[in-house]
Design an enzyme around this catalytic site. Structure first.
Site, PDB file in Angstrom:
ATOM      1  N   ALA A 147       0.821  -1.215   0.000  1.00 30.13           N
ATOM      2  CA  ALA A 147       0.000   0.000   0.000  1.00 30.13           C
ATOM      3  C   ALA A 147       0.860   1.273   0.000  1.00 30.13           C
ATOM      4  O   ALA A 147       2.097   1.207   0.072  1.00 30.13           O
ATOM      5  CB  ALA A 147      -0.926  -0.021   1.204  1.00 30.13           C
ATOM      6  N   HIS A 148       0.193   2.417  -0.021  1.00 32.12           N
ATOM      7  CA  HIS A 148       0.896   3.699  -0.131  1.00 32.12           C
ATOM      8  C   HIS A 148       1.786   3.978   1.079  1.00 32.12           C
ATOM      9  O   HIS A 148       1.427   3.697   2.202  1.00 32.12           O
ATOM     10  CB  HIS A 148      -0.054   4.871  -0.371  1.00 32.12           C
ATOM     11  CG  HIS A 148      -1.248   4.952   0.505  1.00 32.12           C
ATOM     12  ND1 HIS A 148      -2.160   5.973   0.386  1.00 32.12           N
ATOM     13  CD2 HIS A 148      -1.706   4.157   1.485  1.00 32.12           C
ATOM     14  CE1 HIS A 148      -3.107   5.794   1.274  1.00 32.12           C
ATOM     15  NE2 HIS A 148      -2.871   4.708   1.944  1.00 32.12           N
TER      16      HIS A 148
END
Lengths: 349, 349, 349
Positions: free
Chosen positions: C240-241
C-alpha cells in the site's frame, strides 16, 4: 510549477511569518521536508518537527505559538489541514489533462464517444459502446460490446470491461481491474464433470465509485452485480456474481465477497476479509482485517472481528485467553490433581 | 433477439397457459421480473412470486397448480429448471461468435493458427505458437514463443501466456490471468543477497479447464505445473511452481497453493484458502473458506476447516468454545477459589 | 540446443562414466527423467532413482559409488548440485535475448531509451520516460510520464508503471503487476460521501528487485512507497501507499502490507500474510503463512505465527490446546460437578 509564499498565502487567505518570496515546487510531510517543499502542521504530536523541518514553507493554524526559533517560512491559516488538502487538490488538478485519440487504437464505428475524450493507443472500444463527456481512457484498455460509460470517468491502462456492463459518472478504475468477467458458476452433472452455467447478467457501477488495481467484479448469472454510489474498493478486491455493495461502503485490499451476498451502505471492511455467499450485511457494519463473515449481520453498526467474525470486544477477550491457553490447560490439570487429593483426604477422614 | 411464447413452447415441447404471442427478449429471476423477460419457477419457496411477477413468461413444472389468479403467461414443461437452463445455453450460444483477424495484431510468421479463429486487435502471437481450431483470442492477449493451444479455447482480453506453456481443448481463460510467469525461487547466497533460480519448466493446462480473472499459474522450476482435466479456478487464485491440481477440482476466489503441492481430484476449496508447499491432498477433499492446509491430507473425502485446518466438526466445536473462552477462564478461576476454600475447610475439620 | 556428455564434462571439468557421445537437449528431475534429459544426484535420499532413471546423463559427486548396475551416463564433478545450477543458468542465458523495437509500439519523442533495448509491440512509452541499457520491455507494457528505469531491467507483458515512478537496475517485473496506482486514501466529509485524497507521491523500486505477476505497489500520498535493494515479492502481493520494505526481504504470494508500514531488511513473510497500517517490523523477522501483524514487532529475528500473530512456539502451543478445547471445557464441567459434590460431602460430615 513554482509558487512563492506570497502567492500561496493570497490564495489561501493566510498571513506570512517569514520570507514572502521563498519558492516551493512540491509538497512533503513535515518530518520528511526538504528545500522547495511545502508542509503543514495540524496534529500537535508533530510540533517538534516544525523547529527542524527543511521544508521551505509550513502551513500552520492561526493560533500556533512557536516555543523555539523557527527557520522555515510559516503561512497562518484558519485550518492548516484543510488548507493543505485544498492545495493538494489544486496540485493534482494542475496536471494538464490528456485529450485526443491516439493511434493506433480500435474504435468500432458504432461506438459513441462524448466531448473532451482521451483515448490512449492500443485501446479497444467495441460495437455499441456509449461513452459520456470528459472520459479519459488510458492505453491498452478494453471496452466490450454495448458497454455504457457516464461522464468524467477515468480508466487507467489495462482496465477490462466485458460486454453489457454499465459504469456511472465520475468513476475511477485503476489498472488491471476486470469488470464483468464470468461469475464462478458450475453445475455438477451425473459424472464428476462440471457444466458451466452461462453468466448472462452484467455489472452496474454507479456514480463516484473508485475501483483499485487488479480488482475483479464478476458479472451476474442473471440480473446485475451492483456497486452502489460512492463505493470505494481497494486493490485485489474480489466481488462475485450477483453481489450488491451499498452506498459509500469501503473495502480494503484483498477482500473477497462471495456470490449473491448483499452488503449494506456506509460499511467499512479491512483488508483480506472474506464474506460467504448468500449473506446479508446491515448498514454501517465495520469488519476488522482478515475476518470471515459466514452468516447474516442484522444489526446496523455492528463491529466485527475474527474468522468466524464475532463482536469485536468479544473476539478480543477470546483472543487474549487464546494466547494463554496452555496456562489455562495447566491450571485445569492442577485443579484436577488437587480435587483428586481432596477426594482422597475426604475419604480418609 | 425476440421470441414468442409459442416458439419457446415448441422448442421445449411445453404447453401454454396464456398468450402464445407474448414476446420476450431476455431472462430474469422470477422475483426480479419485468415485461419482456422470461423466468422460471422450480423451488416451491418462490411460488408466491408467480402471482406478482412482472415477467412476461414463466416456465413451470407440468404439475403446477395455481392457487390465485395469474397474469403472466405460463409454459408448462416436464422440468422447469432444466428447461430454463437449456434456454440459457441457447441464449449464450446465440451470440454471433467473433471471427477473423483484427488489425493491428502481431502474428509471427511461424505461428500456426487453425480454422475459424478470432484474433482481436493488439494481440501478440509469438514465434512457434500453434493454435487449434475455433479458438477465440480477444484483444490485447499475449501468447509467448512455442505455446501450444488446443481447439475451442477462449482467451479473454489481457490474458498472458508465457513461452512453452500448453493449453488443452475447450478451455476458457478470463481477463488478466497470467499463465507461466516465473515460480518464486531464490537461493540464499553467502551474503544476504538472493540468487534467482532459473524457472525453465512450463505450465500444462488440460482440457475443459476454466481459469478466473487475474489468476496466476506459475511455470515449474523444471518439469510442469499441471491443471488436470476439468479443473475450475476462480478469480485471483494463485497456483505456484510445480503444483499439480487433480481432475475436476474446483477452487474459489483468492485461494493460493504453494510450490510442489499435489491436490487430488474432485476436491472443492472455498475462497481464500492457503495450502503450504510440498503437501499432498487426497481426492474429494473439501476445504472451507479461509482455511490453511499445512500438512498432508491422506484420507479421501475429508472435510476441513480452520487455520491450521482440522476436521470440520472438530473445528466447529473448538470454535464454539473459543467464543466463550473468557467464561471458561472465569469458571476455572472460580474453581480455583472454591478448591482453595475446600482445602482450608478440610484442614480446619 | 543439443549437447554431448563430452561437451558438458569439458565445460564442468568433470569425468565421464559411460557414453561420451550421448546427447541431451533439456533437464529433468532424476525421478522424472526421460531420454534426452540431464539430471543430477546430490541428496542421498534420491540415490535409488539413479538405478532406474531414464535420463541420458546424470551429474554425480566425485565420490559417488554405485551399488547396482547403472545404465545412464554419469558425469562426475566436485559438487553435483552446484554444477547443475550452473548448467541451468547457462541454459536460461542461452535463449537468444530479444532486441529491437517491434511495430506498432508507441514511444513518445521525448523518451530516452538506452542501448540494446527490446520494446515489444503494443507497448506504450510516455513523455519524459528515461530507460537505461539492456532493458527488455515485452509487448503491451505501459510506462507512464517521467518514469525512470535503470539498466538490465525486464518488464513482462502487461506490466503497468504509472507516472513519476522509479525502477532501479537489474529488476524483473512479471506480467500484470501494477506499479504506482493510487493509494487508497479518502477523507470522510460532513455527509457520508468520501472525498478522494490526491495521491501525488510515487513508487521507488531499488536494484535487484523481483515483482511477481499481478502484484500491486501503490504510489505514496506524498513522498514515496519504497522497495529496497534485493526485495522479492511474489504474485498477488499488495504493497500500500507509503510503505517501505527493507533490503532483501521476501514475501510470498497474496500477502498484503497496509499503508505507511515499515518492514525491516532480511525478513521472510509466508503467503497470505496481512500487516496493519502504520506498523514497524524489525529486521530478520519471519512470519508464517496467513498470519496477521497488527502492532510493532520490535525484536529483530522474531518468528511469528497466527492472527493476531504471536511468537511461533507460543502460537503452536495455543493452537494445540485449541484443537482440544471441547475436551478442556468438558474437564472443567466435570471439575465443577466434582467440586460441588465435595462441597456437599464436606457439609454433611
Amino acid at each position: 510549477m513554482e509558487f512563492t509564499a506570497q502567492i500561496i498565502a493570497n490564495y489561501l487567505g493566510g498571513t506570512i511569518d517569514g520570507d514572502p518570496d521563498v519558492k516551493v515546487t512540491t509538497v512533503a510531510k513535515i518530518e520528511e521536508g526538504f528545500p522547495g517543499a511545502l508542509s503543514f502542521l495540524a496534529n500537535p504530536k508533530y510540533e517538534p518537527y516544525i523547529y527542524t523541518t527543511k521544508s521551505s514553507i509550513v502551513l500552520v493554524n492561526d493560533d500556533f505559538v512557536a516555543e523555539q526559533p523557527i527557520t522555515t517560512t510559516l503561512i497562518r491559516v484558519k485550518n492548516a489541514y484543510e488548507a493543505f488538502a485544498s492545495l493538494l487538490d489544486l496540485y493534482a488538478q494542475s496536471k494538464q489533462p490528456k485529450s485526443g485519440i491516439e493511434q493506433p487504437s480500435y474504435i468500432h464505428e458504432s461506438a459513441k464517444i462524448g466531448a473532451d475524450a482521451y483515448i490512449g493507443a492500443f485501446s479497444y472500444i467495441a460495437e455499441g459502446v456509449s461513452i459520456g463527456d470528459n472520459v479519459k481512457i488510458y492505453p491498452q484498455v478494453y471496452i466490450g460490446p454495448n458497454v455504457k460509460i457516464g461522464n468524467n470517468v477515468t480508466l487507467y491502462p489495462g482496465v477490462v470491461i466485458y460486454e453489457e456492463c454499465i459504469i456511472g459518472n465520475s468513476c475511477m478504475v485503476h489498472s488491471g481491474a476486470i469488470i464483468g468477467a464470468d461469475g464462478f458458476g458450475f453445475a455438477s452433472g451425473a459424472d464428476t464433470n462440471y457444466k458451466k452455467i452461462p453468466q448472462i447478467g452484467n455489472v452496474i457501477v454507479e456514480d463516484y465509485v473508485e475501483i483499485g488495481a487488479n480488482a475483479t467484479i464478476d458479472r451476474a448469472t442473471m440480473g446485475s452485480t451492483i456497486l452502489r454510489k460512492g463505493v470505494k474498493i481497494d486493490d485485489h478486491v474480489h466481488i462475485a456474481h450477483n453481489v450488491e455493495i451499498g452506498e459509500n461502503t469501503v473495502m480494503a485490499a484483498q477482500t473477497g465477497v462471495a456470490g449473491s451476498t448483499k452488503v449494506g451502505k456506509n460499511c467499512m471492511f479491512g483488508g483480506q476479509v472474506g464474506v460467504s455467499p448468500h449473506v446479508k450485511v446491515a448498514d454501517e457494519v465495520k469488519v476488522g482485517a482478515q475476518s470471515g463473515i459466514s452468516g447474516d449481520i442484522r444489526k446496523p453498526g455492528t463491529i466485527l472481528l475474527g474468522s468466524p467474525a464475532i463482536e469485536i470486544s468479544k473476539e478480543r477477550r477470546s483472543s487474549a485467553v487464546y494466547r494463554n491457553l496452555p496456562e489455562l490447560m495447566k491450571k485445569v490439570s492442577e485443579l484436577e490433581r488437587t480435587v483428586q487429593e481432596l477426594l482422597q483426604k475426604l475419604d480418609n477422614k
